[in-house]
Write an enzyme that holds these catalytic residues in place. Sequence first.
Site, PDB file in Angstrom:
ATOM      1  N   HIS A 191      13.289  48.399  19.247  1.00  0.00           N
ATOM      2  CA  HIS A 191      11.964  48.077  18.706  1.00  0.00           C
ATOM      3  C   HIS A 191      11.242  47.011  19.539  1.00  0.00           C
ATOM      4  O   HIS A 191      10.037  46.812  19.374  1.00  0.00           O
ATOM      5  CB  HIS A 191      12.057  47.654  17.232  1.00  0.00           C
ATOM      6  CG  HIS A 191      12.634  46.298  16.988  1.00  0.00           C
ATOM      7  ND1 HIS A 191      13.943  46.101  16.595  1.00  0.00           N
ATOM      8  CD2 HIS A 191      12.091  45.065  17.056  1.00  0.00           C
ATOM      9  CE1 HIS A 191      14.169  44.810  16.428  1.00  0.00           C
ATOM     10  NE2 HIS A 191      13.055  44.159  16.705  1.00  0.00           N
ATOM     11  N   SER A 196      14.652  38.935  18.303  1.00  0.00           N
ATOM     12  CA  SER A 196      15.160  40.305  18.383  1.00  0.00           C
ATOM     13  C   SER A 196      15.586  40.650  19.804  1.00  0.00           C
ATOM     14  O   SER A 196      14.833  40.436  20.760  1.00  0.00           O
ATOM     15  CB  SER A 196      14.089  41.290  17.927  1.00  0.00           C
ATOM     16  OG  SER A 196      13.852  41.174  16.542  1.00  0.00           O
ATOM     17  N   ASP A 203      18.841  51.291  17.344  1.00  0.00           N
ATOM     18  CA  ASP A 203      17.965  50.175  17.728  1.00  0.00           C
ATOM     19  C   ASP A 203      18.505  49.412  18.937  1.00  0.00           C
ATOM     20  O   ASP A 203      18.504  48.181  18.976  1.00  0.00           O
ATOM     21  CB  ASP A 203      17.759  49.217  16.544  1.00  0.00           C
ATOM     22  CG  ASP A 203      16.552  48.307  16.745  1.00  0.00           C
ATOM     23  OD1 ASP A 203      15.653  48.674  17.511  1.00  0.00           O
ATOM     24  OD2 ASP A 203      16.520  47.218  16.139  1.00  0.00           O
TER      25      ASP A 203
END
Length: 406
Positions: A155, A264, A185
């Site tokens: 992402h 992230s 992911d």
Amino acid sequence: MDNNFDEREYSTVSQNNRDTIPEVSNKIVLANNRRRGSGFSGKFVILIVIICVLCSSILGSLFTLYIAPNFSFFQGTPLYSQIGGYKTQYVGPTYFEDEKDSLTVTEIVNRVGPAVVGVSTKSIVDRGFFGLQQQEGIGSGFIINEEGHILTNYHVIEGAQTVKIIFYDGTETDGKVINYDELNDIALIKLTDSTVTVPATVSLGDSDELLVGESVVAIGSPLGKEFIGTTTKGIVSALDRDVPINGKTLKLLQTDTAINPGNSGGPLINSRGEVIGINTAKYDNTGTTSVEGIGFAIPINQAKQKLDELSKPILRIGIRGRVIDQSMSSNLNLPEGIYVVEVESFSNAEKAGIKSGDVILKFGGNDVKTFDDINSVKANHNVGDTIKVVVYRNGSNQEIDLVLNE
């Protein structure tokens, strides 16, 4: 005093036993006489008893610790595992070896920090009434080898048109997406400037060996470029949490280490300086109670299993399409397959002669029902390979040779 004592004892005897009283009284008196006998003899006996007890305790301890463990018949007993075999036996979870290998947070940052990077992306998004607009994003990643491959979240790079890598000292360089696993992911990107020296690489640990309560450290770029290299510390709060993310359920590690937007893709690191997770999400209970101290990371073993696959570049066709399932096939009077909505200009699909309105029926000799059918074939080929593609066009099937490229 003796007479009074005898009288009290005498008074407790019934009248029927008066004849035996003298004998009873004599016995009691004799007992009193023995207690009042030689003090030296009594003390000597007590001293001997104490010495014997001490000697037996010492000898017993020596036997238990040094003699008994060497006899084979004793080594199979439960007691051996607790005392005699303490030099070699493992009894319960201990962490003495881990503690000797543990690093301070400062040592972890010095060792791993230079291998942590910021990942800056630019993509084009459709704003509806406002049309297409450029959007910038920032995430984190970490360098895993000297070739400049970087692990991050899917992402973070989703839809990216350009990718910039930002080193811990603020230096920026170009990167590109090599491959990704949207379902888990995970994405692999790479430095593209051959003149850039890789500053450092990380060591990948074993997330299957993690225990709840272990200390962990996160390094990343929360909230933007200004905070690149931010370090936070916490523990592993839980293992194997089922967490819904973007419509998918992932099995993740839970940590109370501060994980914020921009973290992230960054590493979650154990006390030995090994990456054991990819930070991916912060628990967001928007609209109800605000929650802090609940973050999640992808276990690094999940990524390690995908590295061979991710190291191969994404092979592109150059089309946009949609699935025609059985229901649509009946309504549209078209065969099941992938309907080509658009062909990218200058793509290999355009060069091969694929056109909008075609329905892809076979790809590399395999029937096509979904995009996964196409992707599974591409995964077994390399850049430059030629694939036989069968398309339905104007009521008939046609075979086309398509060359795969990145």
